[in-house]
Design a protein around this motif. Sequence first.
Motif, PDB file in Angstrom:
ATOM      1  N   CYS A 168       0.808  -1.224   0.000  1.00 34.56           N
ATOM      2  CA  CYS A 168       0.000   0.000   0.000  1.00 34.56           C
ATOM      3  C   CYS A 168       0.839   1.271   0.000  1.00 34.56           C
ATOM      4  O   CYS A 168       0.369   2.319  -0.384  1.00 34.56           O
ATOM      5  N   GLU A 169       2.044   1.167   0.480  1.00 35.53           N
ATOM      6  CA  GLU A 169       2.935   2.322   0.618  1.00 35.53           C
ATOM      7  C   GLU A 169       2.359   3.455   1.450  1.00 35.53           C
ATOM      8  O   GLU A 169       2.724   4.600   1.263  1.00 35.53           O
ATOM      9  N   HIS A 170       1.431   3.171   2.327  1.00 36.37           N
ATOM     10  CA  HIS A 170       1.119   4.192   3.329  1.00 36.37           C
ATOM     11  C   HIS A 170       0.821   3.606   4.704  1.00 36.37           C
ATOM     12  O   HIS A 170       0.082   4.170   5.480  1.00 36.37           O
ATOM     13  N   GLY A 171       1.461   2.481   4.981  1.00 36.54           N
ATOM     14  CA  GLY A 171       1.472   2.028   6.372  1.00 36.54           C
ATOM     15  C   GLY A 171       0.292   1.173   6.784  1.00 36.54           C
ATOM     16  O   GLY A 171       0.154   0.845   7.957  1.00 36.54           O
ATOM     17  N   VAL A 172      -0.563   0.770   5.851  1.00 37.55           N
ATOM     18  CA  VAL A 172      -1.780   0.073   6.233  1.00 37.55           C
ATOM     19  C   VAL A 172      -1.630  -1.455   6.186  1.00 37.55           C
ATOM     20  O   VAL A 172      -2.134  -2.158   7.049  1.00 37.55           O
ATOM     21  N   CYS A 173      -0.923  -1.980   5.172  1.00 38.04           N
ATOM     22  CA  CYS A 173      -1.003  -3.424   4.923  1.00 38.04           C
ATOM     23  C   CYS A 173       0.046  -4.246   5.676  1.00 38.04           C
ATOM     24  O   CYS A 173      -0.156  -5.421   5.918  1.00 38.04           O
ATOM     25  N   ARG A 203       7.412  -0.437   9.559  1.00 35.88           N
ATOM     26  CA  ARG A 203       7.058  -0.328   8.143  1.00 35.88           C
ATOM     27  C   ARG A 203       8.223   0.270   7.369  1.00 35.88           C
ATOM     28  O   ARG A 203       8.578   1.432   7.617  1.00 35.88           O
ATOM     29  N   CYS A 214       8.029   1.172   4.367  1.00 39.65           N
ATOM     30  CA  CYS A 214       7.476   2.198   3.466  1.00 39.65           C
ATOM     31  C   CYS A 214       7.230   3.504   4.193  1.00 39.65           C
ATOM     32  O   CYS A 214       6.919   4.511   3.579  1.00 39.65           O
ATOM     33  N   LEU A 215       7.321   3.490   5.530  1.00 42.85           N
ATOM     34  CA  LEU A 215       7.158   4.724   6.297  1.00 42.85           C
ATOM     35  C   LEU A 215       8.478   5.114   6.958  1.00 42.85           C
ATOM     36  O   LEU A 215       8.494   5.793   7.981  1.00 42.85           O
TER      37      LEU A 215
END
Lengths: 272, 167
Positions: free
Chosen positions: B47-52, B65, B67-68
């Motif tokens: 997702c590149e915003h910390g959700v998955c 993460r 990605c974060l």
Amino acid sequence: MKPAAFDYIRADSAEEVVQLLAEYGDDARILAGGQSLIAALNMRLAQPRVLIDISCVADLSRIRVGNKNLTVGAAVTQAVAEKVVQDSNNIPLLAQAFPHLGHFQTRNRGTVCGSIAHADPSAELPLCLVTLGGAVNLRSWRRRRRVAASEFFRGVLTTARETNELVESVEFPMPKKQARYGFVEVSMRHGDFALVALAGAVSDQGVRLGVGGVADRPWVETLPTTSGDDLDAALEDLAWKLDARSDQHASARYRRHLVRNLGRKLITELSS
Amino acid sequence: MKRLRHTRHTVAIRLNGIDRTGECEPRTLLSDFLRYELGATGVHVGCEHGVCGACTVTVDGLAQRSCLTLAVVADGREVRTAEGLAPEPGVLSELQAAFRRHHALQCGFCTPGILMSCADFLARVARPSEPDVRQMLSGHLCRCTGYSNIVSAILEVASGNEDSPDA
Ligand code: FES
Ligand code: FES
């Protein structure tokens, strides 16, 4: 889904941070844990020219349990604060709230002050800070000031912080003797942002009920009583007053339902 | 104070016990740095915003993460990814073997992230309950398994009694 270009500065002291903020103002953003900011950068909702990384600043990494307050510096992660809170065994509201705050993987990096400065209306820490009557310490190149939590949150992602100011630390008041504290939350999955979060403090001086996720900022109401029709009426008024909105996760009606019913349940539990 | 202009810089990390360097801009995410600069494609990006949670790695032992996290922030730190879990080529780690036995993966997209969360989680929580494990897993999305088999695999390893040998 990639950030736009920026310069990166890793600061070594709080003094440097406020100097840099004075120099760059609006063009700079503070990077602490980045758990909200980097998501916003990835989506290009934010495109700062400069990022000031404060995560390695030693004088911002202090956390202290005092007689009056738990004081948390700007670089302290939620995971570190959670550990201090659990170990002290004497900060009941935060102890109950922390497990709801994101996931342990985001608490490992996310900071307490970052969550306060970000001011998401459904975030747990701002709600706890306002319910407990805490304060935010702001520092700029020229001055320091202390702002009551009730004055700090101004709306969705909006606070009393000026662009040249750093949230240097926040103060959560320690529990009052004989008071009881509770936290409940409903969210899509555990750890997601709250559809409705409630923080309650019940003592012989009265009932304070904080509501997150409904209004545009964490909201605290003093309720007249702990039971009966009067409580129902007060919760009914509160549910409507918060001006709930519908979004893809929950209708305004469901949010009002949660405020009324969870509110009653929480207060009943705390006063029995 | 360390200032980096928005151009490329050298970033050095210790990846799965080996010192590695690569080049990237300050805006490069740790997930992209690991995948494209260092070839650690076990880091999955959903997702590149910390959700998955697919991109979860450990940095200095803490699951987070990637990605974060910016690669420049991880500079000088110890990073672990799923590539570093197996004790030697062809041999699975205890948890990986349990995932296999319990059919705790189907497409496998979410798996490396979950394994890295477990690396941190099981090091702190010696005897987790099922609710503990489910709470830890709330930071991950799996679209295939329905989670039950993942929970069983983790609980089995946490309790230290695998009943069946590595199949
Ligand atoms: S890719 Fe990082 S959390 Fe989804
Ligand atoms: S195994 Fe396919 S997403 Fe989890």
